[in-house]
Every structure is written in structure tokens, then in C-alpha cells.
Write a protein that holds these residues in place. Structure first.
Motif, PDB file in Angstrom:
ATOM      1  N   ARG A 122      -3.535 -10.847  60.435  1.00 34.18           N
ATOM      2  CA  ARG A 122      -4.640 -11.592  61.027  1.00 34.18           C
ATOM      3  C   ARG A 122      -5.792 -11.539  60.042  1.00 34.18           C
ATOM      4  O   ARG A 122      -6.164 -10.464  59.568  1.00 34.18           O
ATOM      5  CB  ARG A 122      -5.059 -11.003  62.375  1.00 34.18           C
ATOM      6  CG  ARG A 122      -6.130 -11.868  63.079  1.00 34.18           C
ATOM      7  CD  ARG A 122      -6.546 -11.314  64.438  1.00 34.18           C
ATOM      8  NE  ARG A 122      -7.382 -10.131  64.220  1.00 34.18           N
ATOM      9  CZ  ARG A 122      -7.064  -8.898  64.599  1.00 34.18           C
ATOM     10  NH1 ARG A 122      -5.904  -8.657  65.184  1.00 34.18           N
ATOM     11  NH2 ARG A 122      -7.881  -7.892  64.382  1.00 34.18           N
TER      12      ARG A 122
ATOM     13  N   ASP B 132      -3.071  -5.777  59.204  1.00 38.82           N
ATOM     14  CA  ASP B 132      -1.609  -5.796  59.083  1.00 38.82           C
ATOM     15  C   ASP B 132      -1.025  -4.686  59.958  1.00 38.82           C
ATOM     16  O   ASP B 132      -1.751  -3.794  60.388  1.00 38.82           O
ATOM     17  CB  ASP B 132      -1.166  -5.661  57.621  1.00 38.82           C
ATOM     18  CG  ASP B 132      -1.416  -4.287  57.049  1.00 38.82           C
ATOM     19  OD1 ASP B 132      -0.756  -3.316  57.487  1.00 38.82           O
ATOM     20  OD2 ASP B 132      -2.259  -4.155  56.139  1.00 38.82           O
TER      21      ASP B 132
ATOM     22  N   HIS C 144       0.501 -20.563  59.424  1.00 36.35           N
ATOM     23  CA  HIS C 144       1.232 -20.778  60.663  1.00 36.35           C
ATOM     24  C   HIS C 144       0.322 -21.149  61.819  1.00 36.35           C
ATOM     25  O   HIS C 144       0.596 -22.064  62.550  1.00 36.35           O
ATOM     26  CB  HIS C 144       2.052 -19.545  61.016  1.00 36.35           C
ATOM     27  CG  HIS C 144       3.108 -19.294  59.999  1.00 36.35           C
ATOM     28  ND1 HIS C 144       4.116 -20.180  59.772  1.00 36.35           N
ATOM     29  CD2 HIS C 144       3.286 -18.288  59.127  1.00 36.35           C
ATOM     30  CE1 HIS C 144       4.889 -19.717  58.798  1.00 36.35           C
ATOM     31  NE2 HIS C 144       4.399 -18.573  58.404  1.00 36.35           N
TER      32      HIS C 144
ATOM     33  N   THR D  67       4.827 -10.189  55.826  1.00 38.47           N
ATOM     34  CA  THR D  67       4.193  -9.371  56.864  1.00 38.47           C
ATOM     35  C   THR D  67       3.237 -10.233  57.683  1.00 38.47           C
ATOM     36  O   THR D  67       2.426 -10.960  57.117  1.00 38.47           O
ATOM     37  CB  THR D  67       3.400  -8.206  56.223  1.00 38.47           C
ATOM     38  OG1 THR D  67       4.291  -7.374  55.495  1.00 38.47           O
ATOM     39  CG2 THR D  67       2.677  -7.382  57.276  1.00 38.47           C
ATOM     40  N   PRO D  68       3.303 -10.159  59.014  1.00 46.08           N
ATOM     41  CA  PRO D  68       2.331 -10.894  59.823  1.00 46.08           C
ATOM     42  C   PRO D  68       0.951 -10.243  59.709  1.00 46.08           C
ATOM     43  O   PRO D  68       0.828  -9.022  59.800  1.00 46.08           O
ATOM     44  CB  PRO D  68       2.882 -10.789  61.246  1.00 46.08           C
ATOM     45  CG  PRO D  68       3.778  -9.602  61.233  1.00 46.08           C
ATOM     46  CD  PRO D  68       4.281  -9.438  59.822  1.00 46.08           C
TER      47      PRO D  68
ATOM     48  N   GLU E   3      -3.863 -16.320  62.077  1.00 46.96           N
ATOM     49  CA  GLU E   3      -2.707 -15.432  62.094  1.00 46.96           C
ATOM     50  C   GLU E   3      -1.639 -16.114  61.264  1.00 46.96           C
ATOM     51  O   GLU E   3      -1.335 -17.296  61.483  1.00 46.96           O
ATOM     52  CB  GLU E   3      -2.234 -15.190  63.532  1.00 46.96           C
ATOM     53  CG  GLU E   3      -3.235 -14.399  64.335  1.00 46.96           C
ATOM     54  CD  GLU E   3      -2.759 -14.070  65.732  1.00 46.96           C
ATOM     55  OE1 GLU E   3      -1.565 -14.265  66.016  1.00 46.96           O
ATOM     56  OE2 GLU E   3      -3.586 -13.626  66.534  1.00 46.96           O
ATOM     57  N   LEU E   4      -1.094 -15.395  60.294  1.00 47.33           N
ATOM     58  CA  LEU E   4      -0.151 -15.998  59.361  1.00 47.33           C
ATOM     59  C   LEU E   4       0.773 -14.951  58.791  1.00 47.33           C
ATOM     60  O   LEU E   4       0.601 -13.761  59.030  1.00 47.33           O
ATOM     61  CB  LEU E   4      -0.915 -16.707  58.243  1.00 47.33           C
ATOM     62  CG  LEU E   4      -2.038 -15.898  57.560  1.00 47.33           C
ATOM     63  CD1 LEU E   4      -1.538 -15.189  56.345  1.00 47.33           C
ATOM     64  CD2 LEU E   4      -3.187 -16.812  57.230  1.00 47.33           C
ATOM     65  N   LEU E   5       1.754 -15.410  58.030  1.00 48.00           N
ATOM     66  CA  LEU E   5       2.633 -14.498  57.311  1.00 48.00           C
ATOM     67  C   LEU E   5       2.097 -14.361  55.895  1.00 48.00           C
ATOM     68  O   LEU E   5       1.757 -15.364  55.254  1.00 48.00           O
ATOM     69  CB  LEU E   5       4.067 -15.029  57.294  1.00 48.00           C
ATOM     70  CG  LEU E   5       4.739 -15.136  58.660  1.00 48.00           C
ATOM     71  CD1 LEU E   5       6.152 -15.691  58.510  1.00 48.00           C
ATOM     72  CD2 LEU E   5       4.773 -13.789  59.374  1.00 48.00           C
TER      73      LEU E   5
END
Length: 139
Positions: free
Chosen positions: A70, A87, A2, A67-68, A22-24
Motif C-alpha cells: 500500500r 508491506d 492494480h 509483494t502486495p 494498493e498494488l503489487l
């Protein structure tokens, strides 16, 4: 992924800046992240790619798909590379299992423990960061 935002946090002259994303946490992001790490480091660095995959896979399996997170990959003193995955669930902590030949899972942290010179968990109030450090390898 993302958002992929490399930053120069703590970079020394002549070293690449940290890779931060930062991603899912979803399965299709794992190979994309491995490629991004390889591109960022400029070398294969299979141990770093393995650690990124295993730490992200643990979030997917144990915290939940989507879950988002980093992810940070940074060079550290002493010639190593540090991988961090943060997380938002401080309660679900990684556990080093001793999987048998018949077990279908439970080897992720065993692999990480085998390739990392050290690893651990930094637990916060609203998040946790699982990290490891590996040798930088040849460039």
C-alpha cells in the motif's frame, strides 16, 4: 497499477486528498506510480517521486517482487509531503548503508536520507510501513 483509490482522509479545505494505491511491487509499476504522484500533486516534486521509487524498489529487492503493498502520499503540517509504503513483512527492515564507489547497490536509503527531512519505520505484527517526509516544493 492494480487499484488506485484516492481518498480524502484527513484532507483540509483547499488541499488535495491523500493519494492511496494498493498494488503489487513489480518494476513496471515504479514509473506508473511516479506519474500518478506527479499528477496527484500537480507539480514535478522530484524528491517525492525519488522517495516513492526508492521505497518501492526496496520492497522489490528485499521483500520480493510481486509483494502486495500500500502506497500513500499525503500533505502534512509544516508544508511537507509524507510518503508511506506498507508491506506484509515486518521482519525485513531497511538499513542505511554506506556504499562505496565500487558498490552496485546500497544507495537507495542514502538518497532518501539526503532528500527527506525525516524518515523511519513503523513496525506492526503482520506488516511494516517505511515512511519519509520531504518539503512540498513549489506549486
Amino acid at each position: 497499477m492494480h487499484r488506485h483509490t484516492p481518498t480524502a482522509v484527513g484532507a483540509k479545505v483547499g488541499t488535495p486528498p491523500d493519494l492511496e494505491a494498493e498494488l503489487l511491487a513489480v518494476p513496471k509499476v515504479v514509473p506508473e506510480l511516479r506519474r500518478a504522484v506527479r499528477g496527484h500533486l500537480g507539480v514535478a516534486c522530484l524528491e517525492v517521486q525519488l522517495c516513492v521509487s526508492e521505497l518501492l524498489g526496496n520492497v522489490i529487492r528485499h521483500v520480493g517482487e510481486g509483494t502486495p503493498v500500500r502506497v500513500r502520499v499525503a500533505r502534512v503540517e509544516g508544508g511537507g509531503i509524507r510518503v508511506e509504503v506498507t508491506d506484509p513483512d515486518p521482519r525485513v527492515l531497511p538499513v542505511l548503508l554506506h556504499a562505496t564507489g565500487e558498490d552496485e547497490s546500497g544507495r537507495g536509503l542514502v538518497l532518501l536520507d539526503a532528500v527527506a527531512r525525516r524518515w523511519g519505520v513503523e513496525q506492526g505484527v503482520a506488516s511494516k510501513t517505511v515512511w519519509c517526509e520531504v518539503e512540498a516544493g513549489e506549486e
